[in-house]
Motif scaffolding. Structure first.
Motif, PDB file in Angstrom:
ATOM      1  N   ALA A   1       0.632  -1.180  -0.071  1.00  0.00           N
ATOM      2  CA  ALA A   1      -0.076   0.046  -0.106  1.00  0.00           C
ATOM      3  C   ALA A   1       0.966   1.206  -0.128  1.00  0.00           C
ATOM      4  N   PHE A   2       2.067   1.415   0.710  1.00  0.00           N
ATOM      5  CA  PHE A   2       2.844   2.372   0.892  1.00  0.00           C
ATOM      6  C   PHE A   2       4.004   2.305  -0.236  1.00  0.00           C
ATOM      7  N   LYS A   3       4.052   1.287  -1.098  1.00  0.00           N
ATOM      8  CA  LYS A   3       5.068   1.100  -1.991  1.00  0.00           C
ATOM      9  C   LYS A   3       6.480   1.227  -1.355  1.00  0.00           C
ATOM     10  N   ALA A   4       6.460   0.657  -0.073  1.00  0.00           N
ATOM     11  CA  ALA A   4       7.857   1.045   0.787  1.00  0.00           C
ATOM     12  C   ALA A   4       8.853   0.060   0.258  1.00  0.00           C
ATOM     13  N   GLU A   5       8.675  -1.134  -0.384  1.00  0.00           N
ATOM     14  CA  GLU A   5       9.679  -1.909  -0.797  1.00  0.00           C
ATOM     15  C   GLU A   5      10.292  -1.241  -2.075  1.00  0.00           C
ATOM     16  N   THR A   6       9.872  -0.422  -2.771  1.00  0.00           N
ATOM     17  CA  THR A   6      10.553   0.224  -3.957  1.00  0.00           C
ATOM     18  C   THR A   6      10.971   1.574  -3.525  1.00  0.00           C
ATOM     19  N   THR A   7      10.088   2.224  -2.580  1.00  0.00           N
ATOM     20  CA  THR A   7      10.702   3.534  -2.261  1.00  0.00           C
ATOM     21  C   THR A   7      11.841   3.513  -1.197  1.00  0.00           C
ATOM     22  N   TYR A   8      11.794   2.538  -0.266  1.00  0.00           N
ATOM     23  CA  TYR A   8      12.847   2.444   0.953  1.00  0.00           C
ATOM     24  C   TYR A   8      13.836   1.374   0.746  1.00  0.00           C
ATOM     25  N   ASN A   9      13.319   0.325  -0.384  1.00  0.00           N
ATOM     26  CA  ASN A   9      14.233  -0.866  -0.411  1.00  0.00           C
ATOM     27  C   ASN A   9      14.108  -1.748   0.654  1.00  0.00           C
ATOM     28  N   TYR A  10      12.959  -1.772   1.486  1.00  0.00           N
ATOM     29  CA  TYR A  10      12.417  -2.773   2.387  1.00  0.00           C
ATOM     30  C   TYR A  10      12.864  -4.141   1.724  1.00  0.00           C
ATOM     31  N   GLN A  11      13.361  -5.166   2.411  1.00  0.00           N
ATOM     32  CA  GLN A  11      13.616  -6.597   2.057  1.00  0.00           C
ATOM     33  C   GLN A  11      12.839  -7.487   3.072  1.00  0.00           C
ATOM     34  N   PRO A  12      12.230  -8.519   2.766  1.00  0.00           N
ATOM     35  CA  PRO A  12      11.915  -9.456   3.702  1.00  0.00           C
ATOM     36  C   PRO A  12      12.913 -10.211   4.219  1.00  0.00           C
ATOM     37  N   VAL A  13      12.871 -10.194   5.438  1.00  0.00           N
ATOM     38  CA  VAL A  13      13.872 -11.046   6.045  1.00  0.00           C
ATOM     39  C   VAL A  13      13.439 -12.698   6.690  1.00  0.00           C
ATOM     40  N   VAL A  14      12.302 -12.423   7.336  1.00  0.00           N
ATOM     41  CA  VAL A  14      11.833 -13.787   8.123  1.00  0.00           C
ATOM     42  C   VAL A  14      10.496 -13.602   7.876  1.00  0.00           C
ATOM     43  N   GLY A  15       9.687 -14.783   7.526  1.00  0.00           N
ATOM     44  CA  GLY A  15       8.291 -14.560   7.410  1.00  0.00           C
ATOM     45  C   GLY A  15       7.603 -15.775   8.239  1.00  0.00           C
TER      46      GLY A  15
END
Length: 296
Positions: free
Chosen positions: A122-136
């Motif tokens: 929703a916030f497009k945070a993965e592309t804007t701040y390059n958040y990467q999933p680490v553990v799920g």
């Protein structure tokens, strides 16, 4: 002449009172040791610990859903050698309401955060701040849960029922999906008796105490002690579980792998089976760190 005297006397009185107030304030400052003044926080929402690099002003910011997780993770990372090479302190914030994570995600405040993939999208945070999933955590199923009968997905069934939902709109099992069902059944929400709760545990308490007839949530092993598994009806399967995301503006794989190791170790200490099943997104055993999968 009398008027001038009256005005003059009033001015003198005002000046005298002003000087008296200043004198009292100065005396008060001199008589009180400011170092002794400590005001307790009315609402504690964060915890901070120092790494071995106490002169480093950089802080690793964490956002967690509870005080226990926030504290455990902060103290664990503060003892980590990789973290100490990059940060002087770890500051861990917690909130129990998912909507309060919006600012931390939307503005990229958190370096490490546990949240849902739909919020990241929703916030497009993965592309804007390059958040990467680490553990799920594993996918799960959303249910309607009742204490006395198996819920039916039918318009006439819900009318007249007291229905427990979560009061924050980002919860898929407790808010989004049940309302989608109501919309598909052409039910006006104003015609339903909806009771909102602040957490999944609060929803279960409402149902167990007879305050509502049905709730929307997920099913966990401990629920069998309070409710019958025969009285649950699935809303949707394969809902993506929450994930820990690390902000990666740089290719900081040392930090990523170290954080991932701490998160996996912490998951093994959790009491609930669901949180024990944390899975990593990154392969850190080799010289080259690689991404393992898109989804867990």
């Amino acid at each position: 002449m009398n008027i001038k005297c009256v005005i003059y006397n009033k001015i003198l009185l005002i000046v005298f009172l002003y000087l008296l107030i200043v004198l009292v304030w100065v005396c008060g400052q001199l008589s009180v040791d400011s170092s002794e003044l400590r005001f307790a926080k009315l609402i504690e929402t964060s915890i901070e610990c120092q790494t071995s690099a106490i002169k480093n002003e950089n802080q690793l910011i964490i956002f967690a859903p509870s005080k226990k997780i926030a504290g455990t993770l902060a103290h664990s990372l503060c003892t980590d050698d990789v973290v100490a090479k990059q940060y002087g302190a770890v500051v861990s914030y917690w909130r129990y309401n998912t909507t309060e994570s919006f600012e931390f995600v939307g503005k990229g405040i958190a370096d490490l955060i546990l949240t849902k993939n739909n919020i990241m999208e929703a916030f497009k945070a993965e592309t804007t701040y390059n958040y990467q999933p680490v553990v799920g955590f594993s996918d799960y199923t959303a249910f309607f849960i009742s204490a006395k009968e198996k819920p039916k997905i039918a318009k006439e069934y819900f009318l007249g029922k007291r229905i427990g939902l979560l009061d924050y709109p980002t919860s898929r099992s407790g808010h989004i999906l049940p309302k989608q069902i109501f919309k598909e059944l052409d039910i006006n929400l104003e015609n339903l008796n909806i009771v909102y709760a602040s957490s999944h545990d609060a929803l279960r308490d409402l149902l167990a105490n007879g305050k509502v007839d049905i709730i929307a949530s997920f099913w966990q092993e401990s629920d069998a002690k309070r409710f019958s598994k025969n009285y649950i009806t699935p809303l949707k399967n394969n809902i993506a579980g929450t994930r820990w995301y690390l902000k990666m503006p740089h290719n900081n794989t040392d930090l990523l792998c170290s954080v991932q190791a701490h998160l996996l170790a912490m998951s093994q200490e959790q009491s609930l089976h669901y949180y024990k099943g944390a899975q990593s997104f990154w392969q850190c055993d080799n010289d080259v760190v690689t991404f393992k999968r898109d989804e867990i």
